[in-house]
Design a protein around this motif. Structure first.
Motif, PDB file in Angstrom:
ATOM      1  N   GLY A   1      64.364  25.250 -48.935  1.00 48.41           N
ATOM      2  CA  GLY A   1      65.048  24.032 -49.342  1.00 48.41           C
ATOM      3  C   GLY A   1      66.352  23.862 -48.583  1.00 48.41           C
ATOM      4  O   GLY A   1      66.616  22.823 -48.000  1.00 48.41           O
ATOM      5  N   ASN A   2      67.147  24.912 -48.597  1.00 45.40           N
ATOM      6  CA  ASN A   2      68.462  24.860 -47.956  1.00 45.40           C
ATOM      7  C   ASN A   2      68.859  26.292 -47.626  1.00 45.40           C
ATOM      8  O   ASN A   2      68.848  27.152 -48.508  1.00 45.40           O
ATOM      9  N   ARG A   3      69.191  26.531 -46.385  1.00 37.29           N
ATOM     10  CA  ARG A   3      69.546  27.896 -45.968  1.00 37.29           C
ATOM     11  C   ARG A   3      70.825  28.402 -46.645  1.00 37.29           C
ATOM     12  O   ARG A   3      71.116  29.580 -46.590  1.00 37.29           O
ATOM     13  N   ARG A   4      71.560  27.512 -47.288  1.00 44.76           N
ATOM     14  CA  ARG A   4      72.752  27.952 -48.024  1.00 44.76           C
ATOM     15  C   ARG A   4      72.423  28.384 -49.448  1.00 44.76           C
ATOM     16  O   ARG A   4      73.268  28.919 -50.138  1.00 44.76           O
ATOM     17  N   PHE A   5      71.201  28.143 -49.877  1.00 45.64           N
ATOM     18  CA  PHE A   5      70.768  28.542 -51.212  1.00 45.64           C
ATOM     19  C   PHE A   5      70.224  29.962 -51.129  1.00 45.64           C
ATOM     20  O   PHE A   5      69.184  30.208 -50.522  1.00 45.64           O
ATOM     21  N   ASP A   6      70.942  30.885 -51.747  1.00 43.20           N
ATOM     22  CA  ASP A   6      70.631  32.302 -51.623  1.00 43.20           C
ATOM     23  C   ASP A   6      69.206  32.636 -52.045  1.00 43.20           C
ATOM     24  O   ASP A   6      68.524  33.428 -51.393  1.00 43.20           O
ATOM     25  N   GLY A   7      68.731  32.039 -53.118  1.00 39.32           N
ATOM     26  CA  GLY A   7      67.391  32.341 -53.601  1.00 39.32           C
ATOM     27  C   GLY A   7      66.317  32.021 -52.579  1.00 39.32           C
ATOM     28  O   GLY A   7      65.396  32.806 -52.352  1.00 39.32           O
ATOM     29  N   HIS A   8      66.419  30.852 -51.932  1.00 38.65           N
ATOM     30  CA  HIS A   8      65.433  30.490 -50.921  1.00 38.65           C
ATOM     31  C   HIS A   8      65.551  31.396 -49.704  1.00 38.65           C
ATOM     32  O   HIS A   8      64.535  31.785 -49.116  1.00 38.65           O
ATOM     33  N   CYS A   9      66.774  31.745 -49.332  1.00 39.20           N
ATOM     34  CA  CYS A   9      66.966  32.654 -48.188  1.00 39.20           C
ATOM     35  C   CYS A   9      66.405  34.037 -48.483  1.00 39.20           C
ATOM     36  O   CYS A   9      65.802  34.665 -47.598  1.00 39.20           O
ATOM     37  N   GLN A  10      66.581  34.520 -49.694  1.00 41.64           N
ATOM     38  CA  GLN A  10      66.006  35.816 -50.046  1.00 41.64           C
ATOM     39  C   GLN A  10      64.493  35.772 -49.940  1.00 41.64           C
ATOM     40  O   GLN A  10      63.868  36.689 -49.401  1.00 41.64           O
ATOM     41  N   ARG A  11      63.887  34.722 -50.450  1.00 45.41           N
ATOM     42  CA  ARG A  11      62.432  34.582 -50.336  1.00 45.41           C
ATOM     43  C   ARG A  11      62.009  34.551 -48.870  1.00 45.41           C
ATOM     44  O   ARG A  11      61.071  35.242 -48.473  1.00 45.41           O
ATOM     45  N   LEU A  12      62.669  33.723 -48.087  1.00 49.15           N
ATOM     46  CA  LEU A  12      62.324  33.597 -46.670  1.00 49.15           C
ATOM     47  C   LEU A  12      62.504  34.922 -45.939  1.00 49.15           C
ATOM     48  O   LEU A  12      61.631  35.335 -45.172  1.00 49.15           O
ATOM     49  N   ASN A  13      63.603  35.602 -46.176  1.00 50.50           N
ATOM     50  CA  ASN A  13      63.844  36.884 -45.501  1.00 50.50           C
ATOM     51  C   ASN A  13      62.797  37.923 -45.879  1.00 50.50           C
ATOM     52  O   ASN A  13      62.333  38.688 -45.032  1.00 50.50           O
ATOM     53  N   GLY A  14      62.408  37.952 -47.143  1.00 49.74           N
ATOM     54  CA  GLY A  14      61.348  38.862 -47.564  1.00 49.74           C
ATOM     55  C   GLY A  14      60.026  38.517 -46.896  1.00 49.74           C
ATOM     56  O   GLY A  14      59.289  39.403 -46.437  1.00 49.74           O
TER      57      GLY A  14
ATOM     58  N   ASN B   1      60.462  26.694 -51.396  1.00 51.43           N
ATOM     59  CA  ASN B   1      61.256  25.585 -51.909  1.00 51.43           C
ATOM     60  C   ASN B   1      60.426  24.686 -52.814  1.00 51.43           C
ATOM     61  O   ASN B   1      59.255  24.939 -53.047  1.00 51.43           O
ATOM     62  N   LEU B   2      61.043  23.613 -53.271  1.00 51.77           N
ATOM     63  CA  LEU B   2      60.387  22.616 -54.113  1.00 51.77           C
ATOM     64  C   LEU B   2      59.548  21.652 -53.265  1.00 51.77           C
ATOM     65  O   LEU B   2      59.560  21.706 -52.056  1.00 51.77           O
ATOM     66  N   HIS B   3      58.897  20.763 -53.937  1.00 47.63           N
ATOM     67  CA  HIS B   3      58.127  19.662 -53.358  1.00 47.63           C
ATOM     68  C   HIS B   3      56.919  20.130 -52.557  1.00 47.63           C
ATOM     69  O   HIS B   3      56.665  19.691 -51.441  1.00 47.63           O
ATOM     70  N   VAL B   4      56.164  21.000 -53.206  1.00 44.33           N
ATOM     71  CA  VAL B   4      54.901  21.460 -52.647  1.00 44.33           C
ATOM     72  C   VAL B   4      53.973  20.266 -52.454  1.00 44.33           C
ATOM     73  O   VAL B   4      53.215  20.199 -51.484  1.00 44.33           O
ATOM     74  N   SER B   5      54.063  19.284 -53.343  1.00 50.11           N
ATOM     75  CA  SER B   5      53.200  18.101 -53.239  1.00 50.11           C
ATOM     76  C   SER B   5      53.464  17.328 -51.950  1.00 50.11           C
ATOM     77  O   SER B   5      52.537  16.754 -51.378  1.00 50.11           O
TER      78      SER B   5
ATOM     79  N   ILE C   1      56.177  32.332 -36.280  1.00 48.67           N
ATOM     80  CA  ILE C   1      56.572  31.754 -37.558  1.00 48.67           C
ATOM     81  C   ILE C   1      57.666  30.724 -37.319  1.00 48.67           C
ATOM     82  O   ILE C   1      58.783  31.061 -36.921  1.00 48.67           O
ATOM     83  N   LEU C   2      57.318  29.484 -37.542  1.00 50.17           N
ATOM     84  CA  LEU C   2      58.280  28.391 -37.428  1.00 50.17           C
ATOM     85  C   LEU C   2      58.999  28.275 -38.762  1.00 50.17           C
ATOM     86  O   LEU C   2      58.379  28.396 -39.813  1.00 50.17           O
ATOM     87  N   THR C   3      60.299  28.043 -38.736  1.00 46.18           N
ATOM     88  CA  THR C   3      61.040  27.870 -39.992  1.00 46.18           C
ATOM     89  C   THR C   3      61.721  26.508 -39.995  1.00 46.18           C
ATOM     90  O   THR C   3      62.103  25.992 -38.942  1.00 46.18           O
ATOM     91  N   ALA C   4      61.838  25.936 -41.176  1.00 43.88           N
ATOM     92  CA  ALA C   4      62.471  24.624 -41.306  1.00 43.88           C
ATOM     93  C   ALA C   4      63.085  24.487 -42.686  1.00 43.88           C
ATOM     94  O   ALA C   4      62.630  25.095 -43.647  1.00 43.88           O
ATOM     95  N   GLU C   5      64.113  23.647 -42.774  1.00 45.50           N
ATOM     96  CA  GLU C   5      64.743  23.295 -44.047  1.00 45.50           C
ATOM     97  C   GLU C   5      64.174  21.964 -44.522  1.00 45.50           C
ATOM     98  O   GLU C   5      63.932  21.074 -43.707  1.00 45.50           O
TER      99      GLU C   5
END
Length: 179
Positions: free
Chosen positions: A33-46, A94-98, A61-65
């Motif tokens: 969702g946002n690289r400044r959001f720690d939770g999403h960054c932790q998920r991505l890093n894992g 992140n959100l908005h899987v739909s 692996i392509l990454t995007a916000e």
């Protein structure tokens, strides 16, 4: 004490699943969702760490916000599918899987690539059942709301401090078959 899922481990679990669904050499999109959001960054890093351990180099692996926005998620996925018709998997931390699923459908790629996400709600439940999402890694929100109260009660009434660290950090996997 922290009550909740270990998000880094949850991201690693998503990486494990993706690495088993996509052949080595397959291209994967990972969104946050946002690289400044720690939770999403932790998920991505894992996720990235586990994918690397399983033999997927960073250039695969392509990454995007997506800024947790439906339209941005749709656009990012649609543009990626257009630029990379060989895309084999999408990981959403992140959100908005739909929004992702709609972009995959619009590109005519439904069923041709793997989609792995986090959390569970009615929308994700529906997407799992219809086969648009392969796996989701939910959090146990009931326990995350209940356990802090129990720990606080035990501390205030019984003088039992909570153990330092993390509590209630189980990680489960949902698919259409075990909903």
């Amino acid at each position: 004490c922290f009550v909740g899922q270990d998000l880094y481990r949850a991201g690693r679990m998503a990486g494990e699943l993706m690495s088993r669904c996509v052949r080595p050499g397959g291209l994967v999109l990972a969104t946050v969702g946002n690289r400044r959001f720690d939770g999403h960054c932790q998920r991505l890093n894992g996720f990235l760490a586990r994918m690397a351990e399983r033999g997927f180099p960073a250039e695969q692996i392509l990454t995007a916000e997506t800024f947790n926005d439906y339209q941005t998620t749709y656009r990012v996925v649609a543009e990626t599918l257009e630029r990379h018709p060989d895309l084999a998997g999408i990981y959403l931390a992140n959100l908005h899987v739909s929004g992702c699923v709609e972009a995959v459908r619009a590109a005519g790629r439904q069923g041709q690539l793997r989609v792995i996400c986090h959390d569970i709600n009615e929308s994700i439940r529906r997407l799992l059942l219809e086969g648009s999402v392969d796996f989701t890694i939910p959090q146990d929100f009931e326990q995350q709301g209940y356990l802090p109260l129990i720990l606080l009660r035990d501390y205030l009434r019984r003088g039992i401090p909570p153990e330092a660290g993390r509590a209630g950090g189980g990680i489960g996997i949902l698919c259409a078959e075990n909903l």
